[in-house]
Motif scaffolding. Sequence first.
Motif, PDB file in Angstrom:
ATOM      1  N   GLY A 163       3.741  -4.625 -10.198  1.00  0.00           N
ATOM      2  CA  GLY A 163       4.748  -3.742 -10.763  1.00  0.00           C
ATOM      3  C   GLY A 163       5.428  -2.866  -9.736  1.00  0.00           C
ATOM      4  O   GLY A 163       5.857  -1.746 -10.046  1.00  0.00           O
ATOM      5  N   LEU A 164       5.572  -3.379  -8.506  1.00  0.00           N
ATOM      6  CA  LEU A 164       6.127  -2.586  -7.415  1.00  0.00           C
ATOM      7  C   LEU A 164       7.476  -3.103  -6.929  1.00  0.00           C
ATOM      8  O   LEU A 164       7.988  -2.628  -5.916  1.00  0.00           O
ATOM      9  CB  LEU A 164       5.149  -2.570  -6.227  1.00  0.00           C
ATOM     10  CG  LEU A 164       3.786  -1.936  -6.477  1.00  0.00           C
ATOM     11  CD1 LEU A 164       2.853  -2.206  -5.303  1.00  0.00           C
ATOM     12  CD2 LEU A 164       3.938  -0.432  -6.702  1.00  0.00           C
ATOM     13  N   ALA A 165       8.043  -4.060  -7.634  1.00  0.00           N
ATOM     14  CA  ALA A 165       9.259  -4.701  -7.149  1.00  0.00           C
ATOM     15  C   ALA A 165      10.424  -3.718  -6.994  1.00  0.00           C
ATOM     16  O   ALA A 165      11.344  -3.969  -6.212  1.00  0.00           O
ATOM     17  CB  ALA A 165       9.649  -5.848  -8.076  1.00  0.00           C
ATOM     18  N   ASP A 166      10.397  -2.609  -7.727  1.00  0.00           N
ATOM     19  CA  ASP A 166      11.473  -1.630  -7.614  1.00  0.00           C
ATOM     20  C   ASP A 166      11.249  -0.653  -6.456  1.00  0.00           C
ATOM     21  O   ASP A 166      12.123   0.168  -6.168  1.00  0.00           O
ATOM     22  CB  ASP A 166      11.628  -0.847  -8.924  1.00  0.00           C
ATOM     23  CG  ASP A 166      10.380  -0.050  -9.283  1.00  0.00           C
ATOM     24  OD1 ASP A 166       9.272  -0.435  -8.834  1.00  0.00           O
ATOM     25  OD2 ASP A 166      10.504   0.954 -10.009  1.00  0.00           O
ATOM     26  N   ARG A 167      10.100  -0.741  -5.786  1.00  0.00           N
ATOM     27  CA  ARG A 167       9.780   0.198  -4.713  1.00  0.00           C
ATOM     28  C   ARG A 167       9.741  -0.456  -3.339  1.00  0.00           C
ATOM     29  O   ARG A 167       9.674   0.254  -2.324  1.00  0.00           O
ATOM     30  CB  ARG A 167       8.428   0.874  -4.969  1.00  0.00           C
ATOM     31  CG  ARG A 167       8.308   1.561  -6.314  1.00  0.00           C
ATOM     32  CD  ARG A 167       7.172   2.556  -6.307  1.00  0.00           C
ATOM     33  NE  ARG A 167       7.480   3.673  -5.433  1.00  0.00           N
ATOM     34  CZ  ARG A 167       8.177   4.747  -5.782  1.00  0.00           C
ATOM     35  NH1 ARG A 167       8.656   4.854  -6.999  1.00  0.00           N
ATOM     36  NH2 ARG A 167       8.405   5.710  -4.927  1.00  0.00           N
ATOM     37  N   TRP A 187       0.851  -1.203   0.000  1.00  0.00           N
ATOM     38  CA  TRP A 187       0.000   0.000   0.000  1.00  0.00           C
ATOM     39  C   TRP A 187       0.882   1.246   0.000  1.00  0.00           C
ATOM     40  O   TRP A 187       0.629   2.203  -0.756  1.00  0.00           O
ATOM     41  CB  TRP A 187      -0.923  -0.028   1.208  1.00  0.00           C
ATOM     42  CG  TRP A 187      -1.912   1.092   1.273  1.00  0.00           C
ATOM     43  CD1 TRP A 187      -3.186   1.094   0.785  1.00  0.00           C
ATOM     44  CD2 TRP A 187      -1.717   2.373   1.903  1.00  0.00           C
ATOM     45  NE1 TRP A 187      -3.802   2.299   1.058  1.00  0.00           N
ATOM     46  CE2 TRP A 187      -2.925   3.096   1.733  1.00  0.00           C
ATOM     47  CE3 TRP A 187      -0.664   2.969   2.580  1.00  0.00           C
ATOM     48  CZ2 TRP A 187      -3.090   4.393   2.230  1.00  0.00           C
ATOM     49  CZ3 TRP A 187      -0.823   4.263   3.060  1.00  0.00           C
ATOM     50  CH2 TRP A 187      -2.025   4.962   2.887  1.00  0.00           C
ATOM     51  N   LEU A 188       1.917   1.245   0.832  1.00  0.00           N
ATOM     52  CA  LEU A 188       2.830   2.389   0.873  1.00  0.00           C
ATOM     53  C   LEU A 188       3.567   2.549  -0.454  1.00  0.00           C
ATOM     54  O   LEU A 188       3.699   3.659  -0.976  1.00  0.00           O
ATOM     55  CB  LEU A 188       3.833   2.209   2.014  1.00  0.00           C
ATOM     56  CG  LEU A 188       3.288   2.375   3.435  1.00  0.00           C
ATOM     57  CD1 LEU A 188       4.292   1.848   4.458  1.00  0.00           C
ATOM     58  CD2 LEU A 188       2.936   3.831   3.729  1.00  0.00           C
ATOM     59  N   ALA A 189       4.048   1.438  -1.002  1.00  0.00           N
ATOM     60  CA  ALA A 189       4.785   1.503  -2.266  1.00  0.00           C
ATOM     61  C   ALA A 189       3.920   2.057  -3.385  1.00  0.00           C
ATOM     62  O   ALA A 189       4.398   2.821  -4.236  1.00  0.00           O
ATOM     63  CB  ALA A 189       5.305   0.114  -2.624  1.00  0.00           C
ATOM     64  N   GLU A 190       2.653   1.695  -3.393  1.00  0.00           N
ATOM     65  CA  GLU A 190       1.739   2.216  -4.415  1.00  0.00           C
ATOM     66  C   GLU A 190       1.564   3.721  -4.304  1.00  0.00           C
ATOM     67  O   GLU A 190       1.162   4.371  -5.275  1.00  0.00           O
ATOM     68  CB  GLU A 190       0.380   1.535  -4.298  1.00  0.00           C
ATOM     69  CG  GLU A 190       0.368   0.100  -4.807  1.00  0.00           C
ATOM     70  CD  GLU A 190      -0.970  -0.581  -4.637  1.00  0.00           C
ATOM     71  OE1 GLU A 190      -1.284  -1.453  -5.452  1.00  0.00           O
ATOM     72  OE2 GLU A 190      -1.703  -0.246  -3.669  1.00  0.00           O
ATOM     73  N   ARG A 191       1.875   4.280  -3.165  1.00  0.00           N
ATOM     74  CA  ARG A 191       1.715   5.719  -2.940  1.00  0.00           C
ATOM     75  C   ARG A 191       3.046   6.451  -2.931  1.00  0.00           C
ATOM     76  O   ARG A 191       3.148   7.559  -2.408  1.00  0.00           O
ATOM     77  CB  ARG A 191       0.930   5.936  -1.642  1.00  0.00           C
ATOM     78  CG  ARG A 191      -0.548   5.640  -1.862  1.00  0.00           C
ATOM     79  CD  ARG A 191      -1.270   5.176  -0.624  1.00  0.00           C
ATOM     80  NE  ARG A 191      -2.668   4.869  -0.983  1.00  0.00           N
ATOM     81  CZ  ARG A 191      -3.053   3.718  -1.559  1.00  0.00           C
ATOM     82  NH1 ARG A 191      -2.153   2.767  -1.813  1.00  0.00           N
ATOM     83  NH2 ARG A 191      -4.320   3.515  -1.873  1.00  0.00           N
ATOM     84  N   LEU A 240       7.002 -13.792   3.225  1.00  0.00           N
ATOM     85  CA  LEU A 240       7.731 -12.847   2.388  1.00  0.00           C
ATOM     86  C   LEU A 240       7.704 -13.255   0.919  1.00  0.00           C
ATOM     87  O   LEU A 240       7.685 -12.388   0.036  1.00  0.00           O
ATOM     88  CB  LEU A 240       9.169 -12.722   2.876  1.00  0.00           C
ATOM     89  CG  LEU A 240       9.348 -12.096   4.265  1.00  0.00           C
ATOM     90  CD1 LEU A 240      10.822 -12.058   4.635  1.00  0.00           C
ATOM     91  CD2 LEU A 240       8.744 -10.710   4.328  1.00  0.00           C
ATOM     92  N   SER A 241       7.696 -14.548   0.650  1.00  0.00           N
ATOM     93  CA  SER A 241       7.608 -14.973  -0.748  1.00  0.00           C
ATOM     94  C   SER A 241       6.272 -14.574  -1.349  1.00  0.00           C
ATOM     95  O   SER A 241       6.199 -14.178  -2.518  1.00  0.00           O
ATOM     96  CB  SER A 241       7.827 -16.484  -0.859  1.00  0.00           C
ATOM     97  OG  SER A 241       6.763 -17.215  -0.277  1.00  0.00           O
ATOM     98  N   ARG A 242       5.211 -14.634  -0.558  1.00  0.00           N
ATOM     99  CA  ARG A 242       3.897 -14.192  -1.033  1.00  0.00           C
ATOM    100  C   ARG A 242       3.911 -12.685  -1.272  1.00  0.00           C
ATOM    101  O   ARG A 242       3.369 -12.187  -2.267  1.00  0.00           O
ATOM    102  CB  ARG A 242       2.820 -14.562  -0.019  1.00  0.00           C
ATOM    103  CG  ARG A 242       2.626 -16.056   0.145  1.00  0.00           C
ATOM    104  CD  ARG A 242       1.674 -16.376   1.292  1.00  0.00           C
ATOM    105  NE  ARG A 242       1.619 -17.820   1.517  1.00  0.00           N
ATOM    106  CZ  ARG A 242       0.995 -18.385   2.544  1.00  0.00           C
ATOM    107  NH1 ARG A 242       0.377 -17.622   3.441  1.00  0.00           N
ATOM    108  NH2 ARG A 242       1.007 -19.703   2.678  1.00  0.00           N
ATOM    109  N   ALA A 243       4.527 -11.945  -0.348  1.00  0.00           N
ATOM    110  CA  ALA A 243       4.597 -10.488  -0.491  1.00  0.00           C
ATOM    111  C   ALA A 243       5.384 -10.103  -1.735  1.00  0.00           C
ATOM    112  O   ALA A 243       4.978  -9.215  -2.499  1.00  0.00           O
ATOM    113  CB  ALA A 243       5.236  -9.884   0.755  1.00  0.00           C
ATOM    114  N   ALA A 244       6.516 -10.774  -1.953  1.00  0.00           N
ATOM    115  CA  ALA A 244       7.349 -10.450  -3.113  1.00  0.00           C
ATOM    116  C   ALA A 244       6.633 -10.784  -4.422  1.00  0.00           C
ATOM    117  O   ALA A 244       6.732 -10.034  -5.404  1.00  0.00           O
ATOM    118  CB  ALA A 244       8.667 -11.206  -3.026  1.00  0.00           C
ATOM    119  N   ALA A 245       5.902 -11.889  -4.434  1.00  0.00           N
ATOM    120  CA  ALA A 245       5.152 -12.255  -5.647  1.00  0.00           C
ATOM    121  C   ALA A 245       4.072 -11.226  -5.948  1.00  0.00           C
ATOM    122  O   ALA A 245       3.851 -10.853  -7.112  1.00  0.00           O
ATOM    123  CB  ALA A 245       4.538 -13.645  -5.470  1.00  0.00           C
TER     124      ALA A 245
END
Length: 211
Positions: A82-86, A53-57, A71-76
Amino acid sequence: MSSEAKQHWESRYGERDRIWSGRVNARLAEVAAELPPGRALDLGCGEGADALWLAERGWQVVGVDISETALSRAAAEAKARGLADRVRFVPMNLSDDFPDGAFDLVSAQFLHSMVHLDRDRIFTRAARAVAPGGTLLIVDHGAAPPWAAAAVHDHVFNSADEVAGALDLGAGRWERVYVGSVERDAVGPDGQTAVLTDNVIVLRRAAATLA
């Protein structure tokens, strides 16, 4: 890492494909909505709902949890959105270790555990990770949900003032933006409804000033 704590949380997350709702915690959304995006640290991030949510903002986020399954679920999910860079997810037992760096927002949402968790040490290190002008947000259960196990009802929950009072804030001045309790409507695992009490601690570190 403590093998007992790691095994406990891996077992917990292994019970189902998803444990949490996937929705941002309400108090985090309220507090972060008033802040300019910067660097954020999400302690005990679980499956990543708050961090994403924070990364999207516009935030750059580090999410930390002991469970590599979570964490694997979060990373997936970050990759799918499209937030992997944030956002970066790091496996860590916070009772033993803590991320390096300074953050504009440090968030700990319901950082409780049925196995050992050195909360006072974690929260003190969390405060010291807040950059000048940054915010520390801690949200705790103020009482056990009615559907919780008997062992949880036997637990003595600290008040918001007690949690805040146990913090060793170190050098620098802090503003108590809010320290108290709030109520929220909640739904239990079997559809039960209840009004729950949460402790909310919002502290802001004074911005650095020129000598």
